[in-house]
Design a protein around this motif. Structure first.
Motif, PDB file in Angstrom:
ATOM      1  N   ALA A 170       0.744  -1.166   0.086  1.00  0.00           N
ATOM      2  CA  ALA A 170       0.003   0.020  -0.012  1.00  0.00           C
ATOM      3  C   ALA A 170       0.973   1.087  -0.076  1.00  0.00           C
ATOM      4  O   ALA A 170       1.975   1.055   0.454  1.00  0.00           O
ATOM      5  CB  ALA A 170      -0.799  -0.092   1.337  1.00  0.00           C
ATOM      6  N   PHE A 171       0.234   2.599  -0.468  1.00  0.00           N
ATOM      7  CA  PHE A 171       1.294   3.386  -0.521  1.00  0.00           C
ATOM      8  C   PHE A 171       0.715   4.622   0.151  1.00  0.00           C
ATOM      9  O   PHE A 171      -0.461   4.757   0.569  1.00  0.00           O
ATOM     10  CB  PHE A 171       1.256   3.870  -2.208  1.00  0.00           C
ATOM     11  CG  PHE A 171       1.748   2.830  -2.946  1.00  0.00           C
ATOM     12  CD1 PHE A 171       3.078   2.708  -2.878  1.00  0.00           C
ATOM     13  CD2 PHE A 171       0.836   1.943  -3.757  1.00  0.00           C
ATOM     14  CE1 PHE A 171       3.771   1.517  -3.827  1.00  0.00           C
ATOM     15  CE2 PHE A 171       1.540   0.717  -4.294  1.00  0.00           C
ATOM     16  CZ  PHE A 171       2.659   0.384  -4.222  1.00  0.00           C
ATOM     17  N   ARG A 172       1.599   5.511   0.529  1.00  0.00           N
ATOM     18  CA  ARG A 172       1.424   6.739   1.380  1.00  0.00           C
ATOM     19  C   ARG A 172       0.343   7.741   0.779  1.00  0.00           C
ATOM     20  O   ARG A 172      -0.510   8.332   1.426  1.00  0.00           O
ATOM     21  CB  ARG A 172       2.757   7.590   1.705  1.00  0.00           C
ATOM     22  CG  ARG A 172       3.373   6.912   2.464  1.00  0.00           C
ATOM     23  CD  ARG A 172       4.790   7.480   2.840  1.00  0.00           C
ATOM     24  NE  ARG A 172       5.716   6.695   3.592  1.00  0.00           N
ATOM     25  CZ  ARG A 172       6.956   7.312   4.126  1.00  0.00           C
ATOM     26  NH1 ARG A 172       7.060   8.523   4.079  1.00  0.00           N
ATOM     27  NH2 ARG A 172       7.627   6.699   4.905  1.00  0.00           N
ATOM     28  N   ALA A 173       0.424   7.850  -0.477  1.00  0.00           N
ATOM     29  CA  ALA A 173      -0.595   8.546  -1.390  1.00  0.00           C
ATOM     30  C   ALA A 173      -0.794   7.778  -2.869  1.00  0.00           C
ATOM     31  O   ALA A 173      -0.033   7.225  -3.204  1.00  0.00           O
ATOM     32  CB  ALA A 173       0.004   9.929  -1.591  1.00  0.00           C
ATOM     33  N   MET A 174      -2.047   8.476  -3.369  1.00  0.00           N
ATOM     34  CA  MET A 174      -2.002   7.695  -4.980  1.00  0.00           C
ATOM     35  C   MET A 174      -1.287   8.505  -5.614  1.00  0.00           C
ATOM     36  O   MET A 174      -0.549   9.641  -5.576  1.00  0.00           O
ATOM     37  CB  MET A 174      -3.444   8.035  -5.288  1.00  0.00           C
ATOM     38  CG  MET A 174      -4.631   7.487  -4.207  1.00  0.00           C
ATOM     39  SD  MET A 174      -4.633   5.635  -4.512  1.00  0.00           S
ATOM     40  CE  MET A 174      -5.190   5.622  -6.394  1.00  0.00           C
ATOM     41  N   PRO A 175      -0.653   7.777  -6.626  1.00  0.00           N
ATOM     42  CA  PRO A 175       0.224   8.223  -7.681  1.00  0.00           C
ATOM     43  C   PRO A 175      -0.680   9.094  -8.715  1.00  0.00           C
ATOM     44  O   PRO A 175      -1.545   8.932  -8.884  1.00  0.00           O
ATOM     45  CB  PRO A 175       0.545   6.994  -8.381  1.00  0.00           C
ATOM     46  CG  PRO A 175      -0.427   5.895  -8.286  1.00  0.00           C
ATOM     47  CD  PRO A 175      -0.944   6.281  -7.066  1.00  0.00           C
TER      48      PRO A 175
END
Length: 271
Positions: A188-193
């Motif tokens: 999972a990522f800190r923010a959407m690309p």
């Protein structure tokens, strides 16, 4: 070392040396023609927040070997190294793309190496990031924008889940089923690309209930991207969050997905 039993004896020998030295230093697949394009496969591990060596994915080694094999089969040469000193303007001139295989941690590059990498992309070079290439250089904004997103968390282990192929026309996905079930470490990522073309998304609901029950911090919800591409700052960038396991680099579908990303980064193929 069972992972290497499926490779040829030549690649097994390379793997044993790599495992011993914990770096594959500038070995090349030399069967390509003199007109073959070249890529630089980079496997360095940085440091964590405490200044200790960051987590080292064992799959970096079979990943580097698999890319070398893809090169011999698809007319490009793959040089592999864990030495960031190879990131100089003069050395990078020979490459069409650089491929970062799970390069976790901070301080992977010094300022001069960052400048050389930036210039390489700005002059039309390509970038491929595999799995933990998004888990490092958090203080380097330019790099973060090139990757597309920074890692935040993942559930425990490598549970089975299903990937939704949201763009089935791309060179990196057209070989995949619309719903692709596999095992991996689901980032999972800190923010959407931002400003990228998303190719794959994770269907979190397809995992066993306990997967995200134990790891709610690793949820992104219905919009959970896993792979994307974009033209970036004069060059080309492809990122796939897949590839945590050694077995990934024996999976025909994953290797075809990765190969298309490499060929796009080299400027050979449109997405």
């Amino acid at each position: 070392m069972r992972i290497f039993t499926k490779y040829s004896k030549a690649f097994i020998g390379i793997a044993l040396v790599a495992a011993t030295t914990f770096a594959v230093s500038c070995s090349s697949s030399r069967t390509g023609s003199s007109k073959s394009k070249k890529v630089l496969v980079f496997t360095k591990i940085g440091v964590d927040n405490n200044g200790r060596k960051a987590y080292a994915h064992a799959s970096r080694i079979p990943g580097a070997i698999a890319i070398m094999k893809l090169g011999t089969e698809n007319n490009f040469v793959a040089d592999t190294t864990s030495d960031a000193g190879k990131f100089t303007p003069e050395n990078l001139k020979q490459y069409a793309a650089v491929i970062l295989v799970s390069t976790t941690g901070a301080h992977i590059f010094d300022d001069a190496q960052k400048a050389a990498f930036t210039s390489f992309i700005q002059h039309g070079g390509g970038y491929v990031g595999i799995h933990a290439a998004s888990d490092g250089e958090y203080d380097w904004q330019w790099y973060g924008k090139m990757v597309g997103a920074y890692f935040k968390a993942h559930p425990m282990g490598t549970p089975t889940a299903t990937i939704d192929v949201v763009d089935r026309t791309s060179a990196a996905t057209k070989m995949l089923p619309a719903r692709w079930e596999r095992k991996d470490e689901w980032y999972a990522f800190r923010a959407m690309p931002q400003d990228v073309h998303v190719l794959l998304k994770l269907d979190e609901s397809s995992a066993a209930p306990e997967v995200y029950g134990r790891s709610p911090q690793a949820k992104m919800g219905a919009d959970h991207p896993l792979a994307w591409w974009h033209d970036y700052d004069g060059g080309r960038a492809f990122y796939t969050a897949l590839g945590h396991t050694d077995a990934s680099f024996q999976e025909p579908l994953f290797l075809q997905h990765l190969l298309a990303g490499i060929e796009y980064a080299m400027g050979r193929k449109k997405m």
